[in-house]
Motif scaffolding. Structure first.
Motif, PDB file in Angstrom:
ATOM      1  N   ASN A 362       0.671  -1.194  -0.097  1.00  0.00           N
ATOM      2  CA  ASN A 362       0.089  -0.104   0.101  1.00  0.00           C
ATOM      3  C   ASN A 362       0.775   1.299  -0.042  1.00  0.00           C
ATOM      4  O   ASN A 362       0.411   2.280   0.280  1.00  0.00           O
ATOM      5  N   ASN A 363       2.048   1.112  -0.464  1.00  0.00           N
ATOM      6  CA  ASN A 363       2.994   2.186  -0.477  1.00  0.00           C
ATOM      7  C   ASN A 363       3.678   2.937   0.862  1.00  0.00           C
ATOM      8  O   ASN A 363       3.920   4.020   0.912  1.00  0.00           O
ATOM      9  N   ARG A 364       3.160   2.141   1.761  1.00  0.00           N
ATOM     10  CA  ARG A 364       3.610   2.409   3.140  1.00  0.00           C
ATOM     11  C   ARG A 364       5.013   2.153   3.302  1.00  0.00           C
ATOM     12  O   ARG A 364       5.420   1.006   3.417  1.00  0.00           O
ATOM     13  N   PHE A 365       5.977   3.029   3.974  1.00  0.00           N
ATOM     14  CA  PHE A 365       7.141   3.056   4.237  1.00  0.00           C
ATOM     15  C   PHE A 365       7.290   2.220   5.824  1.00  0.00           C
ATOM     16  O   PHE A 365       6.179   2.322   6.434  1.00  0.00           O
ATOM     17  N   LEU A 366       8.112   1.498   6.040  1.00  0.00           N
ATOM     18  CA  LEU A 366       8.258   0.715   7.035  1.00  0.00           C
ATOM     19  C   LEU A 366       7.936   1.045   8.342  1.00  0.00           C
ATOM     20  O   LEU A 366       7.015   1.139   9.259  1.00  0.00           O
ATOM     21  N   VAL A 367       8.836   2.128   8.774  1.00  0.00           N
ATOM     22  CA  VAL A 367       8.865   2.659  10.132  1.00  0.00           C
ATOM     23  C   VAL A 367       7.910   4.024  10.223  1.00  0.00           C
ATOM     24  O   VAL A 367       7.190   4.033  11.034  1.00  0.00           O
ATOM     25  N   LEU A 368       7.982   4.906   9.219  1.00  0.00           N
ATOM     26  CA  LEU A 368       7.205   6.369   9.403  1.00  0.00           C
ATOM     27  C   LEU A 368       5.933   5.953   9.569  1.00  0.00           C
ATOM     28  O   LEU A 368       5.229   6.354  10.535  1.00  0.00           O
ATOM     29  N   THR A 369       5.264   5.320   8.532  1.00  0.00           N
ATOM     30  CA  THR A 369       3.911   5.110   8.713  1.00  0.00           C
ATOM     31  C   THR A 369       3.257   4.530   9.789  1.00  0.00           C
ATOM     32  O   THR A 369       2.054   4.537  10.236  1.00  0.00           O
ATOM     33  N   MET A 382      12.805   8.145  15.431  1.00  0.00           N
ATOM     34  CA  MET A 382      13.747   7.648  14.722  1.00  0.00           C
ATOM     35  C   MET A 382      13.928   8.472  13.246  1.00  0.00           C
ATOM     36  O   MET A 382      14.703   8.104  12.407  1.00  0.00           O
ATOM     37  N   VAL A 383      12.777   8.673  13.037  1.00  0.00           N
ATOM     38  CA  VAL A 383      12.645   9.243  11.485  1.00  0.00           C
ATOM     39  C   VAL A 383      11.964  10.456  11.373  1.00  0.00           C
ATOM     40  O   VAL A 383      11.391  10.965  10.238  1.00  0.00           O
ATOM     41  N   CYS A 384      11.909  11.495  12.520  1.00  0.00           N
ATOM     42  CA  CYS A 384      11.109  12.644  12.535  1.00  0.00           C
ATOM     43  C   CYS A 384      11.885  13.735  12.167  1.00  0.00           C
ATOM     44  O   CYS A 384      11.454  14.890  12.041  1.00  0.00           O
ATOM     45  N   ASP A 385      13.525  13.691  11.814  1.00  0.00           N
ATOM     46  CA  ASP A 385      14.424  14.796  11.517  1.00  0.00           C
ATOM     47  C   ASP A 385      13.875  14.920  10.101  1.00  0.00           C
ATOM     48  O   ASP A 385      13.772  14.100   9.127  1.00  0.00           O
ATOM     49  N   LYS A 386      14.237  16.279   9.600  1.00  0.00           N
ATOM     50  CA  LYS A 386      13.994  16.650   8.187  1.00  0.00           C
ATOM     51  C   LYS A 386      15.310  16.407   7.425  1.00  0.00           C
ATOM     52  O   LYS A 386      15.803  17.198   6.572  1.00  0.00           O
ATOM     53  N   THR A 387      15.682  14.882   7.178  1.00  0.00           N
ATOM     54  CA  THR A 387      16.605  14.607   6.122  1.00  0.00           C
ATOM     55  C   THR A 387      15.819  14.454   4.879  1.00  0.00           C
ATOM     56  O   THR A 387      14.444  14.273   4.678  1.00  0.00           O
ATOM     57  N   ALA A 388      16.865  14.189   3.781  1.00  0.00           N
ATOM     58  CA  ALA A 388      16.171  13.877   2.493  1.00  0.00           C
ATOM     59  C   ALA A 388      15.362  12.513   2.484  1.00  0.00           C
ATOM     60  O   ALA A 388      14.371  12.439   1.987  1.00  0.00           O
ATOM     61  N   ARG A 389      15.950  11.593   3.154  1.00  0.00           N
ATOM     62  CA  ARG A 389      15.104  10.331   3.433  1.00  0.00           C
ATOM     63  C   ARG A 389      13.862  10.470   3.919  1.00  0.00           C
ATOM     64  O   ARG A 389      12.956  10.072   3.293  1.00  0.00           O
ATOM     65  N   THR A 625       3.020  18.707  29.021  1.00  0.00           N
ATOM     66  CA  THR A 625       2.516  19.868  28.732  1.00  0.00           C
ATOM     67  C   THR A 625       3.752  20.792  28.807  1.00  0.00           C
ATOM     68  O   THR A 625       4.019  21.480  27.928  1.00  0.00           O
ATOM     69  N   PHE A 626       4.591  20.826  29.755  1.00  0.00           N
ATOM     70  CA  PHE A 626       5.825  21.413  30.020  1.00  0.00           C
ATOM     71  C   PHE A 626       7.122  20.767  29.776  1.00  0.00           C
ATOM     72  O   PHE A 626       7.936  21.297  29.393  1.00  0.00           O
ATOM     73  N   GLY A 627       7.242  19.351  29.521  1.00  0.00           N
ATOM     74  CA  GLY A 627       8.270  18.724  29.378  1.00  0.00           C
ATOM     75  C   GLY A 627       8.888  18.837  27.929  1.00  0.00           C
ATOM     76  O   GLY A 627       8.338  19.339  27.275  1.00  0.00           O
ATOM     77  N   ARG A 628       9.979  18.211  27.737  1.00  0.00           N
ATOM     78  CA  ARG A 628      10.691  17.978  26.461  1.00  0.00           C
ATOM     79  C   ARG A 628       9.889  17.322  25.586  1.00  0.00           C
ATOM     80  O   ARG A 628       9.245  16.520  26.037  1.00  0.00           O
ATOM     81  N   SER A 629       9.956  17.750  24.506  1.00  0.00           N
ATOM     82  CA  SER A 629       8.961  17.211  23.377  1.00  0.00           C
ATOM     83  C   SER A 629       9.236  15.482  23.320  1.00  0.00           C
ATOM     84  O   SER A 629      10.258  14.995  23.154  1.00  0.00           O
ATOM     85  N   ILE A 630       8.345  14.743  23.346  1.00  0.00           N
ATOM     86  CA  ILE A 630       8.149  13.502  23.254  1.00  0.00           C
ATOM     87  C   ILE A 630       8.795  12.977  21.884  1.00  0.00           C
ATOM     88  O   ILE A 630       8.934  11.693  21.427  1.00  0.00           O
ATOM     89  N   PHE A 631       8.862  14.138  20.729  1.00  0.00           N
ATOM     90  CA  PHE A 631       8.961  13.869  19.360  1.00  0.00           C
ATOM     91  C   PHE A 631      10.420  14.282  18.971  1.00  0.00           C
ATOM     92  O   PHE A 631      10.587  14.488  17.778  1.00  0.00           O
ATOM     93  N   ARG A 632      11.291  14.688  20.022  1.00  0.00           N
ATOM     94  CA  ARG A 632      12.866  15.001  19.758  1.00  0.00           C
ATOM     95  C   ARG A 632      13.292  13.946  18.813  1.00  0.00           C
ATOM     96  O   ARG A 632      13.252  12.617  19.267  1.00  0.00           O
ATOM     97  N   PRO A 633      14.152  14.362  17.688  1.00  0.00           N
ATOM     98  CA  PRO A 633      14.777  13.271  17.019  1.00  0.00           C
ATOM     99  C   PRO A 633      15.876  12.362  17.659  1.00  0.00           C
ATOM    100  O   PRO A 633      16.587  13.043  18.381  1.00  0.00           O
TER     101      PRO A 633
END
Length: 637
Positions: A362-369, A382-389, A625-633
């Protein structure tokens, strides 16, 4: 005795009656074996020595079978001494030897007695071709020592062939599924080919699939509270890849296992580790059961990671097509990703970097989707930083006609949603997910409609309508309850301000103002703080009740008000108890100068109880609410 028949084969009926007579004759021995009463059994055997080999039940079980099945180790030791070695290998009608029963029951003492008399028993298979070792691993796994012992004394000979035969893959799979990771590591060290073995009799299961299927094998799949996380990080990991000393003592002298005992132990010479080990050793005798569970869990997690490392080393020896078939066709990658097992994926990606580009039909990449769809924060990092990949993965249009923002707009699986306490905090986390995924998507795709012509934002509102309503109800119910408590506290401390302990003099000044200056000031200050804190809490909860409850309010506005309200209420209750304690001390200290000790202890009890009950929720709200982002790369490599 005359035989009465009602038709059929007369000779067959006669045989049945004779067998019935024999069974009746052995009832005394049978009952003695069931109860483990060796005195009664010995009395019977003294009268009839041949009964030691007799079949005494309908299932053709001997007294040895019965005693081993019931777990009477002393009885087994005594009767083994009277039996010929060859008789110990006899199977009953269920297809088991006495050693099979000892293995299933987890009786190390019985197993040792049987093997001391006949060492070939380890190779005798049951009616389904299973060795005692295999039965111990699958049915008696709660007794780790028995599994260790049988593993050490079992050789890879016919007919069992436990390490190279058709059931070898099943053996390592059940060891891993039972959580016996140390034994599994030992087995794979001695038999590396088992690391990639496939159990064709059980849906092509592999050791790596079994590890990926059970999330609790790894830290990423374990839900630990704030305090448990702090303790977990502190605990040392002490891994000895040899069998336990208690088991090694039982196998010394076995020629077949002397070389197996020579395995290196893990070297832990660091000073910090030594200090941790000493401290934990001192705490362990008085520690709670939960502390010991955390220590066992950390050891299990560590060994699971080591198992994945060993398995990946063996997979890397395969050619490219074999690797692909092993990881993709056997559902290993899919299972690890759906479960969010970052430890497995990180190791796999380090061994085989090209896996990061794997996409499904279904065109879904392994990790991100899968990370977005199943709300796995650690996987997403593991995949939220803005690299070309990652940009290429984020811009892919999935089938059927939707973007990754549509995945973030859908409700996650219930298991992931319920990991967060309270509907309001669940709604907050969902908004956080939507916002962070929105930052990854190009503006062109933010308004991209799916097959139902819904944008991601419209889909989010539709999918989360019920959750938003539940969050509103949860916040209102919580606010109403807390407002009642805050009102009571404010009423009490306000009245206490005008009824000072000891009364007032003719000028209106408190009588104890000069006599008990310090304790009176403690009373006055704590009473004032309690009043101000309770009123602050009251206003915060009132503002929650009158909020508009728009979707965006769940992100920061409502959680912040709830945090301030709960913190203020805690301060109000704590200072109210301080004021009460100070008052009691002022009034009674003249005759009972020790009174402040029990007062302090009793006053701290409700404060502590309130903190323990509300602290987990409070910490979760503050961190969210106030802590470090749970989505930090985080770097994969």
């Amino acid at each position: 005795m005359a035989l009465i028949t009602t038709g059929g084969n007369p000779s067959s009926s006669a045989t049945d009656d004779i067998e019935l007579l024999n069974l009746n004759y052995y009832q005394e021995l049978y009952r003695a074996a069931l109860k483990g009463n060796w005195k009664e059994a010995k009395s019977f055997l003294d009268r009839d020595p041949d009964a030691v080999k007799a079949r005494i039940s309908n299932l053709k079980m001997t007294a040895l079978h019965v005693a081993a099945c019931e777990g009477h180790s002393e009885f087994v030791e005594n009767i083994v001494a009277l039996m010929p070695a060859a008789e110990l290998a006899q199977l009953d009608d269920l297809g088991y030897t006495a050693l099979h029963y000892a293995a299933i029951g987890g009786s190390l003492r019985s197993a040792k007695a049987l093997l001391a008399a006949n060492s070939n028993l380890t190779q005798v298979v049951d009616s389904e071709g299973r060795t005692p070792l295999l039965l111990a691993a699958s049915l008696g796994s709660e007794s780790k020592e028995v599994v260790w012992y049988l593993l050490l004394v079992t050789t890879d000979e016919k007919p069992g062939q436990p390490f190279t035969g058709p059931r070898a893959a099943y053996l390592v799979n059940v060891l891993i599924a039972s959580g016996l990771h140390e034994i599994s590591l030992y087995l794979l060290e001695k038999n590396p080919h088992l690391a990639t073995a496939v159990d064709h009799q059980d849906n092509n299961c592999t050791p790596l699939f079994i590890l990926a299927r059970n999330k609790s094998n790894f830290l990423s799949g374990s839900r630990l509270g704030f305090l448990e996380t702090c303790i977990y990080q502190f605990l040392p990991v002490e891994v000895d890849y040899r069998p336990p000393r208690s088991v090694r003592a039982h196998v010394v002298g076995h020629e077949s296992v002397q070389d197996q005992l020579r395995m290196p132990t893990q070297n832990k010479g660091q000073v910090l580790h030594g200090l941790r080990r000493l401290l934990c050793g001192a705490i362990k005798p008085i520690a709670s059961a939960r502390f010991r569970q955390l220590q066992d869990a950390k050891l299990r997690h560590h060994c699971a990671v080591e198992l994945v490392q060993q398995i990946c080393k063996q997979i890397s020896k395969k050619n490219v097509s074999e690797r692909s078939d092993y990881l993709l066709k056997l559902e290993i990658l899919n299972t690890a990703t759906v479960n969010g097992t970052t430890e497995i994926l990180r190791i796999l990606l380090n061994f085989f970097p090209d896996l990061i580009w794997v996409r499904f039909s279904n065109n879904r990449f392994l990790v991100l989707t899968y990370a977005i769809e199943h709300r796995h924060e650690n996987l997403f990092r593991m995949v939220c930083d803005k690299t070309a990949r990652n940009k290429l993965m984020a811009f892919a249009v999935l089938e059927p006609r939707e973007t990754i923002l549509h995945l973030a707009a859908k409700l996650p699986p219930l298991s992931q949603l319920s990991s967060i306490s309270g509907a309001a905090l669940q709604m907050q986390r969902e908004l956080q997910w939507f916002k962070v995924v929105e930052n990854l998507v190009h503006p062109y795709y933010k308004e991209y409609p799916n097959t139902n012509l819904e944008t991601a934002r419209e889909l989010f509102t539709k999918e989360h309508k019920q959750l938003a309503e539940s969050g509103e109800k949860w916040l209102k119910d919580t606010s109403n309850s807390c407002m009642l408590v805050a009102t009571l506290v404010a009423t009490v401390v306000f009245a206490a301000a005008f009824t000072a302990p000891g009364g007032n003099n003719d000028d209106g000044d408190p009588n104890f103002l000069d006599k008990k200056t310090i304790m009176f000031m403690v009373f006055a200050v704590s009473d004032a703080i309690s009043l101000f804190a309770s009123l602050t809490s009251l206003l915060m909860f009132l503002s929650i009740l009158t909020a508009r409850y728009a979707e965006e309010d769940f992100l920061e506005s409502l959680p912040k008000k709830l945090i301030i309200g709960l913190a203020s209420l805690f301060i109000a209750i704590a200072t109210m108890m301080v004021a009460f304690g100070a008052t009691f001390t002022i009034v009674l200290s003249k005759k009972f100068n020790w009174v402040y000790i029990p007062i302090t202890l009793l006053a701290s009890f409700p404060v502590t109880l309130f903190a323990l009950l509300q602290l987990p929720l409070f910490i979760q709200m503050v961190r969210s609410t106030f802590g470090r982002s749970i989505f930090r790369p985080q770097n994969i490599w």
